[in-house]
Design an enzyme around this catalytic site. Structure first.
Site, mmCIF file in Angstrom:
data_model
loop_
_atom_site.group_PDB
_atom_site.id
_atom_site.type_symbol
_atom_site.label_atom_id
_atom_site.label_comp_id
_atom_site.label_asym_id
_atom_site.label_seq_id
_atom_site.Cartn_x
_atom_site.Cartn_y
_atom_site.Cartn_z
ATOM 1 N N THR A 152 -3.970 -7.634 -3.571
ATOM 2 C CA THR A 152 -3.174 -7.389 -4.788
ATOM 3 C C THR A 152 -1.826 -8.110 -4.633
ATOM 4 O O THR A 152 -1.719 -9.275 -4.976
ATOM 5 C CB THR A 152 -2.981 -5.885 -5.069
ATOM 6 O OG1 THR A 152 -2.495 -5.238 -3.894
ATOM 7 C CG2 THR A 152 -4.280 -5.242 -5.492
ATOM 8 N N LYS A 178 -6.409 -5.401 3.173
ATOM 9 C CA LYS A 178 -5.385 -5.736 2.200
ATOM 10 C C LYS A 178 -4.327 -4.644 2.260
ATOM 11 O O LYS A 178 -4.585 -3.505 2.665
ATOM 12 C CB LYS A 178 -5.946 -5.832 0.789
ATOM 13 C CG LYS A 178 -6.479 -4.526 0.293
ATOM 14 C CD LYS A 178 -6.026 -4.061 -1.066
ATOM 15 C CE LYS A 178 -4.571 -4.220 -1.348
ATOM 16 N NZ LYS A 178 -4.130 -3.309 -2.455
ATOM 17 N N THR A 189 -1.706 0.846 -1.646
ATOM 18 C CA THR A 189 -3.097 0.905 -1.245
ATOM 19 C C THR A 189 -3.425 -0.025 -0.093
ATOM 20 O O THR A 189 -3.222 -1.217 -0.145
ATOM 21 C CB THR A 189 -4.062 0.595 -2.408
ATOM 22 O OG1 THR A 189 -3.908 1.609 -3.369
ATOM 23 C CG2 THR A 189 -5.503 0.594 -1.930
ATOM 24 N N GLU A 276 5.821 -6.281 0.903
ATOM 25 C CA GLU A 276 6.279 -6.842 -0.374
ATOM 26 C C GLU A 276 7.709 -7.350 -0.211
ATOM 27 O O GLU A 276 8.622 -6.588 0.084
ATOM 28 C CB GLU A 276 6.167 -5.781 -1.461
ATOM 29 C CG GLU A 276 4.700 -5.537 -1.810
ATOM 30 C CD GLU A 276 4.440 -4.280 -2.624
ATOM 31 O OE1 GLU A 276 5.385 -3.506 -2.839
ATOM 32 O OE2 GLU A 276 3.281 -4.091 -3.032
ATOM 33 N N ASN A 398 8.460 -4.895 -7.276
ATOM 34 C CA ASN A 398 8.108 -3.535 -7.659
ATOM 35 C C ASN A 398 8.782 -3.035 -8.923
ATOM 36 O O ASN A 398 8.475 -1.959 -9.410
ATOM 37 C CB ASN A 398 8.387 -2.582 -6.500
ATOM 38 C CG ASN A 398 7.291 -2.706 -5.469
ATOM 39 O OD1 ASN A 398 6.145 -2.416 -5.762
ATOM 40 N ND2 ASN A 398 7.636 -3.189 -4.281
ATOM 41 N N THR A 403 3.491 -5.331 -15.366
ATOM 42 C CA THR A 403 3.548 -6.403 -16.375
ATOM 43 C C THR A 403 3.186 -7.761 -15.779
ATOM 44 O O THR A 403 3.036 -7.893 -14.586
ATOM 45 C CB THR A 403 4.942 -6.466 -17.010
ATOM 46 O OG1 THR A 403 5.898 -6.548 -15.960
ATOM 47 C CG2 THR A 403 5.182 -5.243 -17.846
#
Lengths: 403, 403
Positions: A152, A178, A189, A276, A398, A403
């Site tokens: 993702t 992942k 996740t 991230e 985040n 979107t």
């Protein structure tokens, strides 16, 4: 044990594919399939969140039987919090694949990861299963494509494989994962799949997986088990022809554990490094704790602290934040016995500032991998945890995930 | 009870000042002084971090006596983790002020906030105490200046005051605070000072302060007690001439609690809204929990979640993250009974996505103040907590705090 280039199709008897079926708006791969030529022993560990995704809930009952033959995972949509339709959709995914494999629906492992609260586009999934089925291959590349299809916010694929030689016969253990090892990695996740062509008793496989995961995935930033879709699955199909490993006393069980742990630690570190917005991998070690639980609480508090993580991003040797985080971890320790190192550079001795070479500190903090060492001086227990720094980009990624 | 414009010098019998003595590199005010004309009842609550700043450790023993006459607080340096010198420096700060006030050293409350692990510049502090002493004034403006002098990363001063009329006589309760209500607000040190000209038994004052703080400062983002220098102090000097409040049964005790709570909640909300890099104040409410502790765990998990906080910054109605955070809070609840609102807009009903008007959601999330309401449907208990969103600027501020 030899580390090899490979993917989850490196062990014998596995085919895989990863295709784009339209769940991800950007057109990237979003549907992964893994099919074993025969039924495999199957083990899994799952999120402890009281909220659970529908695909995962379904898989929990599959795993209870101890056997499975194939896996279907979509990314781009978590299939969570959508009501009864969620389980129906997961059942349908399983059914569509089971029909092709020629096994019972209950032999299919389902997984989903992505946005919560939106129904799956089942037309896309149905078409995707058709395409993925036709692309199944035992080539290493097919495993890579399956990995791409479960990602993702991941920036890099995460795969690892090791080769074992057992009485002159070859066996392989491989894994893919992942997840982004950010502050609450498990909310984003984490999914992991381990494949091997060894034959392993399902109960033993579960025990080995649990130990390996505890020392790896559950040492990334938080204590695991927080997202609604987290799961790690192990499949052992016996295609190597090596006799079944059925007891923890068996020396092959120790070898398999070493292989699984090696793979899981590699994947876990990749998850932490690929946080991230992350620019650095941070390993937090706590030694000299009174109990293992104490050591765990300390590495958790330090590894989760946004202030520590932003300081590492800024390459600022602000060890006071490390000591402060240890101090509020809930562990009772005497700060006057606490020592802290950044890499090999001691920055705090007996709870006090140590005059240290700021240039040397800058050099250490400028690396892509940083180790924080905390010595409590209270006992013999230790723990470690991997996390990443906290950057501008984390907020960007985040702030507008849907979107 | 009437809310008034005021500062900690609004109650009778208090003088204050706030000066720049050179601890802050940018030349801003960094030394605050408050002196009561007479000895005052004194109460305090302190960090539960096992690591404690030296100035705070000293103050804990002052407060144990129940009385104090003056306060000296520096910003720019936490006076923490510097070894025996730290306590000696705190003692010296107290001694220098006590000499001028004409009281015992043990009547002086000391506080420090700023960078950890660097010795205080005592030459600067010594000069600063001289200047601050000469600037002492009972004007409201002097209280404002004291507030400015305790601020660190705060962008706005935080002060509140209320006036009480008791049997025709006037009394005032006022407060000031510093702190940035970010993810771990208390690591950035929260300091609060409450002054009143009422006369209050020290034990009762402690009890009232504890209750007021539990409903305010301890409801900002985390459960409090985490930084090494956090403290809230209340002083009650009796200068109003109103007879002593000595029992919790006294109706004046209830009035005083209401006043203290009003002030503390105002200050706490200002702390949350002034989070490092914050653009929004977020109130998290949990209702329908089985126990108060359950409700508390839920608002904590949601209010601390970086993913929830970045979504609020991005004005993204990503309620799945709210439900997920509640789910990993450690509280056992049935997600199928859980409802979630953003402001008045229901976005999740019985644990499932509710089709909602995204434009309406955008309007709600575009406000400077956002309320998240979570209804568990398990019982009658509730709790609330204030936090802020999580922006690019948080990372910027905290990536290079020492420089």
């Amino acid at each position: 044990m030899k580390i090899i280039d490979g993917s989850i199709t490196s062990p014998s008897g596995y085919r895989a594919s990863g295709v784009a079926c339209g769940l991800k708006k950007n057109g990237n791969r979003d549907l992964a399939m893994i099919v074993s030529t025969t039924e495999a022993s199957a083990a899994g560990i799952f999120t402890k969140n009281v909220v659970k995704g529908h695909s995962l809930q379904r898989t929990m009952s599959v795993i209870r039987q101890g056997y499975a033959q194939a896996v279907i995972i979509n990314s781009g949509n978590a299939n969570a919090c959508v009501g009864p339709q969620g389980l129906a959709d997961a059942d349908k995914m399983a059914h569509l694949l089971a029909k092709r494999v020629g096994c019972a629906d209950s032999q299919i492992i389902t997984g989903s990861t992505g946005v919560i609260g939106q129904p799956l586009n089942m037309e896309a999934v149905t078409n995707g299963i058709e395409i993925a089925w036709n692309k199944l291959s035992s080539e290493i590349e097919a495993g890579h494509e399956a990995e791409l299809a479960i990602m993702t916010t991941d920036l890099v694929p995460k795969e690892a494989a090791v080769e074992l030689e057992i009485n002159g016969q070859r066996a392989v253990v491989a894994g893919m994962a992942k997840g982004s090892g950010m502050i609450h990695p498990n909310m984003a996740t984490m999914i992991g799949i381990i494949t091997t062509d060894l034959k392993v008793d399902p109960k033993l496989l579960r025990a080995l997986l649990k130990t390996a995961a505890d020392r790896s995935f559950n040492r990334v930033s938080v204590d695991g088990d927080t997202s609604v879709c987290d799961m790690v699955i192990a499949l052992a199909n016996g295609a190597s022809g090596i006799p079944e490993i059925s007891s923890a006393e068996d020396e092959l069980a120790a070898l398999l554990l070493e292989a699984m742990e090696t793979i899981c630690v590699k994947l876990a570190k990749m998850i932490a490094a690929d946080g991230e917005g992350a620019t650095k991998l941070i390993e937090v070690n706590c030694r000299g704790a009174r109990t293992a639980e104490d050591a765990h609480q300390v590495v958790l508090a330090v590894g989760k602290s946004p202030l520590v993580k932003t300081a590492m991003f800024g390459e600022d040797a602000n060890w006071g934040r490390i000591l402060t985080a240890a101090g509020y971890s809930g562990v009772d320790f005497d700060p006057d016995k606490c020592n802290i190192w950044l890499g090999d550079l001691m920055v705090c001795q007996n709870g006090c500032a140590l005059p240290f070479d700021e240039d040397e500190a800058s050099r250490i903090l400028n690396h892509k991998e940083i180790t924080i060492n905390i010595e409590l001086g209270e006992g013999e227990a230790s723990d470690r945890l991997w996390t990443c720094d906290f950057s501008y980009d984390y907020v960007k990624i985040n702030g507008s995930y849907r979107t």
